[in-house]
Design a protein around this motif. Structure first.
Motif, PDB file in Angstrom:
ATOM      1  N   CYS A  27      -2.876 -12.877 -36.618  1.00 37.93           N
ATOM      2  CA  CYS A  27      -3.477 -14.065 -36.814  1.00 37.93           C
ATOM      3  C   CYS A  27      -3.176 -14.936 -36.036  1.00 37.93           C
ATOM      4  O   CYS A  27      -1.860 -14.850 -35.199  1.00 37.93           O
ATOM      5  N   TRP A 116      -6.535  -8.315 -37.659  1.00 40.71           N
ATOM      6  CA  TRP A 116      -6.898  -8.006 -36.455  1.00 40.71           C
ATOM      7  C   TRP A 116      -8.407  -7.956 -36.249  1.00 40.71           C
ATOM      8  O   TRP A 116      -9.095  -7.724 -37.394  1.00 40.71           O
ATOM      9  N   ASP A 117      -9.131  -8.473 -35.131  1.00 41.48           N
ATOM     10  CA  ASP A 117     -10.521  -8.233 -34.989  1.00 41.48           C
ATOM     11  C   ASP A 117     -10.789  -8.193 -33.551  1.00 41.48           C
ATOM     12  O   ASP A 117      -9.737  -8.408 -32.741  1.00 41.48           O
ATOM     13  N   GLU A 118     -11.836  -7.817 -33.078  1.00 41.76           N
ATOM     14  CA  GLU A 118     -12.282  -7.452 -31.821  1.00 41.76           C
ATOM     15  C   GLU A 118     -12.147  -8.602 -30.849  1.00 41.76           C
ATOM     16  O   GLU A 118     -11.854  -8.531 -29.646  1.00 41.76           O
ATOM     17  N   THR A 119     -12.463  -9.758 -31.534  1.00 43.13           N
ATOM     18  CA  THR A 119     -12.217 -10.950 -30.595  1.00 43.13           C
ATOM     19  C   THR A 119     -10.907 -11.343 -30.038  1.00 43.13           C
ATOM     20  O   THR A 119     -10.843 -12.406 -29.369  1.00 43.13           O
ATOM     21  N   LYS A 120      -9.937 -10.615 -30.573  1.00 46.35           N
ATOM     22  CA  LYS A 120      -8.577 -10.762 -30.173  1.00 46.35           C
ATOM     23  C   LYS A 120      -8.227 -10.586 -28.413  1.00 46.35           C
ATOM     24  O   LYS A 120      -7.505 -11.128 -27.834  1.00 46.35           O
ATOM     25  N   LYS A 124      -7.531  -2.166 -30.157  1.00 47.43           N
ATOM     26  CA  LYS A 124      -7.083  -2.035 -31.644  1.00 47.43           C
ATOM     27  C   LYS A 124      -5.971  -1.214 -31.486  1.00 47.43           C
ATOM     28  O   LYS A 124      -5.952  -0.015 -30.852  1.00 47.43           O
ATOM     29  N   TYR A 132      -6.557  -3.849 -40.788  1.00 46.38           N
ATOM     30  CA  TYR A 132      -7.356  -4.596 -41.713  1.00 46.38           C
ATOM     31  C   TYR A 132      -7.805  -5.996 -40.812  1.00 46.38           C
ATOM     32  O   TYR A 132      -7.236  -6.311 -40.351  1.00 46.38           O
ATOM     33  N   GLU A 133      -8.982  -6.521 -41.335  1.00 50.40           N
ATOM     34  CA  GLU A 133      -9.526  -7.781 -40.604  1.00 50.40           C
ATOM     35  C   GLU A 133      -8.579  -8.937 -41.647  1.00 50.40           C
ATOM     36  O   GLU A 133      -8.752 -10.076 -41.190  1.00 50.40           O
TER      37      GLU A 133
END
Length: 145
Positions: A27, A116-120, A124, A132-133
């Protein structure tokens, strides 16, 4: 001696209980507070993580963008060391082993990746742990006050 011990020379934080959640956090709040790319975060039931001198703790909002949120970063009023995250609703207390004076090797390794999300902007994680999101889907917040 407790199973898990952290803190500083003025305030000891201890637990003999096992964590209720143990993850590698992605986060943005953890990134901004710790300066780390990812952070090993360990949740305990609130009453399981003990503080020997709570009167020596200084409290500040954990999330500067949500200053009235439930988590407070507790630091030592004498030396400024990070001690724990305390939940104002008394559900959890949080240890960040490598930041809060713990011997990180005594903690079990994270069991999954959280937030975690793709915008980071980075791939992955591919270390075999679930990703997980948010928190793991089966996580249930303990009852607070």
């Amino acid at each position: 001696m407790a199973k898990y011990e952290g803190g500083c020379e003025h305030v000891r934080v201890t637990s003999d209980a096992e964590p209720i959640d143990n993850h590698e956090c992605h986060c943005n709040v953890c990134k901004s507070v710790t300066g780390q790319h990812t952070t090993h975060v360990v949740f305990f039931n609130h009453s399981d993580l003990k503080v020997d001198h709570p009167e020596k703790m200084k409290r500040q909002p954990f999330n500067k963008d949500n200053p009235n949120g439930p988590l407070e970063l507790c630091t030592c009023a004498e030396c400024g060391a990070a001690l724990l995250l305390d939940d104002k609703q008394h559900r959890i207390r949080v240890a960040v082993p490598n930041v809060m004076g713990y011997d990180d090797v005594n903690f079990p390794g994270p069991t999954y990746h959280a937030f975690w999300d793709e915008t980071k902007g980075y791939p992955k994680p591919e270390d075999g742990l679930p990703v997980y999101e948010g928190l793991r889907p089966e996580f249930a917040w303990p009852k607070g006050i």
